[in-house]
Design a protein around this motif. Structure first.
Motif, PDB file in Angstrom:
ATOM      1  N   PHE A 223       0.793  -1.226   0.000  1.00 27.88           N
ATOM      2  CA  PHE A 223       0.000   0.000   0.000  1.00 27.88           C
ATOM      3  C   PHE A 223       0.829   1.282   0.000  1.00 27.88           C
ATOM      4  N   ILE A 224       2.161   1.186   0.063  1.00 27.37           N
ATOM      5  CA  ILE A 224       2.947   2.403   0.241  1.00 27.37           C
ATOM      6  C   ILE A 224       2.781   3.360  -0.939  1.00 27.37           C
ATOM      7  N   VAL A 225       2.621   2.832  -2.163  1.00 27.82           N
ATOM      8  CA  VAL A 225       2.433   3.712  -3.318  1.00 27.82           C
ATOM      9  C   VAL A 225       1.109   4.452  -3.205  1.00 27.82           C
ATOM     10  N   ASP A 226       0.065   3.733  -2.816  1.00 31.59           N
ATOM     11  CA  ASP A 226      -1.247   4.365  -2.647  1.00 31.59           C
ATOM     12  C   ASP A 226      -1.219   5.379  -1.505  1.00 31.59           C
ATOM     13  N   ILE A 227      -0.480   5.062  -0.441  1.00 33.95           N
ATOM     14  CA  ILE A 227      -0.357   5.974   0.695  1.00 33.95           C
ATOM     15  C   ILE A 227       0.281   7.289   0.252  1.00 33.95           C
ATOM     16  N   ALA A 228       1.370   7.182  -0.512  1.00 30.95           N
ATOM     17  CA  ALA A 228       2.077   8.384  -0.960  1.00 30.95           C
ATOM     18  C   ALA A 228       1.216   9.210  -1.911  1.00 30.95           C
ATOM     19  N   GLU A 229       0.478   8.555  -2.801  1.00 29.07           N
ATOM     20  CA  GLU A 229      -0.385   9.299  -3.726  1.00 29.07           C
ATOM     21  C   GLU A 229      -1.516   9.999  -2.971  1.00 29.07           C
ATOM     22  N   ASN A 230      -2.045   9.364  -1.936  1.00 29.17           N
ATOM     23  CA  ASN A 230      -3.072  10.011  -1.117  1.00 29.17           C
ATOM     24  C   ASN A 230      -2.527  11.245  -0.397  1.00 29.17           C
ATOM     25  N   ARG A 231      -1.219  11.270  -0.169  1.00 26.47           N
ATOM     26  CA  ARG A 231      -0.601  12.417   0.486  1.00 26.47           C
ATOM     27  C   ARG A 231      -0.128  13.465  -0.511  1.00 26.47           C
ATOM     28  N   ALA A 237       7.360   9.672  -7.479  1.00 24.63           N
ATOM     29  CA  ALA A 237       7.824   9.844  -6.098  1.00 24.63           C
ATOM     30  C   ALA A 237       7.312   8.720  -5.208  1.00 24.63           C
ATOM     31  N   ALA A 238       6.091   8.245  -5.473  1.00 25.63           N
ATOM     32  CA  ALA A 238       5.520   7.173  -4.661  1.00 25.63           C
ATOM     33  C   ALA A 238       6.251   5.857  -4.894  1.00 25.63           C
ATOM     34  N   PHE A 288       4.816  11.946   9.997  1.00 25.40           N
ATOM     35  CA  PHE A 288       5.683  12.623   9.037  1.00 25.40           C
ATOM     36  C   PHE A 288       5.152  12.422   7.620  1.00 25.40           C
ATOM     37  N   ASP A 289       4.759  13.536   6.977  1.00 22.79           N
ATOM     38  CA  ASP A 289       4.261  13.499   5.601  1.00 22.79           C
ATOM     39  C   ASP A 289       5.312  13.951   4.592  1.00 22.79           C
ATOM     40  N   ASP A 290       6.419  14.531   5.066  1.00 25.26           N
ATOM     41  CA  ASP A 290       7.466  14.983   4.164  1.00 25.26           C
ATOM     42  C   ASP A 290       8.070  13.796   3.419  1.00 25.26           C
ATOM     43  N   HIS A 291       8.331  13.996   2.123  1.00 30.05           N
ATOM     44  CA  HIS A 291       8.811  12.886   1.292  1.00 30.05           C
ATOM     45  C   HIS A 291      10.161  12.373   1.771  1.00 30.05           C
ATOM     46  N   GLY A 292      11.060  13.252   2.139  1.00 37.54           N
ATOM     47  CA  GLY A 292      12.362  12.829   2.627  1.00 37.54           C
ATOM     48  C   GLY A 292      12.264  11.998   3.892  1.00 37.54           C
TER      49      GLY A 292
END
Length: 403
Positions: A223-231, A237-238, A288-292
């Motif tokens: 789910f990490i790709v979906d999580i990143a796209e939701n953010r 980047a996801a 933490f929502d920051d991409h880094g």
């Protein structure tokens, strides 16, 4: 190594395809994620069925058969009219084909590298992690260029190259089989699974702990790709988060072996420490929502989760001994595979009900911290049992001499 590169890379790389499938068919995450979680789970649980097949046909023929099944599943998926067909074709058919190839790779190592088997296992494990690193980026490029149907068709063609690997293995291992046959040595008979291993209470506790652990942590790469796209992040980047998770697993695999062989840290203690830190990192993903920061947290997960995986054979051997090792490890992979299969629907349902993945992170972190404590107590219990066993073997003559 190449076989594991293709098989494990394909299954973990489906996390990128999952996002587009979700949008195309407008289904729930619990249902759509079953495509990937079933594929990952079948690679492990299917070993119960694939084991006798590999022993009957040989690893080379089994790799070729697995390549054919993988191709058939992917071709069928490219014409899928709904998610249900994808679950059957990608999750079951392709997953079973990859299981044949994946299981056969370990059989090849045991046949060829008799003196340095641990080196061979390390190499093929590294191949799996590298495949899981490259596959998300490859899938993203294929999706952009050809769509999800074309991507499945091309991925099936890539997996079909395992046929070449199977024929190569057949040519290289045939002299070994002929050499054994010329000596007139009887072929060893495979023993059935010994369910009496569950009479070992410490082993039973350890195995049952795998269900909650992998039910949540297999969902992280799914789910990490979906999580990143939701953010709010792009697909590129996801998918980078998934690649960071998988490539750091190469370091984690070597770290797990280093802790056991060089530092002589008990495997249960290593697993307990890794799970405890994983729990804290899971809590961090909720804040933490920051991409880094997310990349750093995923790298941490990617290093620590393989440490737990590497410690598994050592722990099983420690708890059950050499005589029960084969059956104990088979049952372990079967139960862990069931958790992998359940992971997608369970975590997807949590997301559909709550509207966010925060609850999944809290549950994963809580379970990891709790299991870290359980493994620590289990190590103390095993040590106490060993001490009692040593005291029981002290002879009266020895006691009288000391007195």
């Amino acid at each position: 190594m190449c076989i594991n590169f293709l098989s494990r890379g394909f299954s973990l790389g489906l996390g990128v395809v999952f996002v587009q499938i979700l949008d195309v068919f407008s289904t729930t995450r619990a249902q759509t994620s079953l495509m990937q979680s079933l594929c990952i789970g079948i690679i492990y649980t299917g070993a119960i069925i694939c084991g006798p097949i590999v022993q009957k046909l040989g690893p080379a023929t089994s790799v070729i058969l697995g390549a054919v099944l993988s191709l058939g599943g992917c071709v069928g998926a490219s014409f899928a009219p709904n998610v249900e067909v994808l679950i059957v074709t990608v999750g079951f058919i392709t997953g079973f084909g990859l299981c044949l190839a994946y299981f056969s790779s370990y059989m090849v190592v045991s046949i060829v590298m008799t003196k340095h088997m641990s080196v061979g296992v390390s190499l093929i494990s590294a191949g799996a992690k590298l495949g899981a690193f490259i596959s998300p980026q490859l899938n993203r490029i294929l999706l952009d260029a050809y769509g999800w149907r074309g991507a499945f068709l091309l991925l099936g063609g890539i997996n079909f190259n395992m046929c070449v690997l199977g024929f190569t293995i057949r040519c290289l291992t045939k002299p070994l089989f002929l050499k054994k046959t010329s000596k007139g040595e009887p072929k060893p008979k495979s023993k059935p699974f010994n369910i009496s291993v569950f009479k070992n209470v410490s082993y039973t506790i350890f195995v049952l702990c795998q269900l909650p652990i992998w039910t949540f942590y297999t969902g992280l790469p799914v789910f990490i790709v979906d999580i990143a796209e939701n953010r709010g992040y792009s697909l590129e980047a996801a998918s980078l988060l998934l690649s960071a998770f998988t490539v750091s697993g190469v370091v984690g695999s070597f770290l797990g072996g280093l802790m056991d062989t060089v530092l002589n840290i008990p495997a249960l203690l290593s697993s307990a420490a890794a799970l405890s830190v994983c729990g804290l990192l899971s809590f961090g993903l909720t804040y933490f929502d920051d991409h880094g920061a997310m990349v750093a947290l995923m790298v941490g997960h990617g290093i620590l989760i393989p440490v737990v995986n590497v410690c598994v054979p050592v722990i099983v051997h420690q708890l059950c001994g050499h005589a029960m090792y084969s059956s104990a490890l088979s049952f372990f992979f079967g139960i862990a595979g069931i958790a992998d299969i359940c992971s997608g629907p369970v975590n997807g349902a949590i997301r559909d009900i709550t509207g966010d993945y925060i609850m999944m992170f809290y549950l994963a972190g809580g379970v990891a911290l709790f299991m870290g404590v359980v493994f620590l107590l289990l190590e103390l219990w095993v040590r106490r049992g060993r001490s009692s066993l040593k005291d029981a073997h002290v002879s009266p003559e020895t006691v009288n001499t000391k007195l």
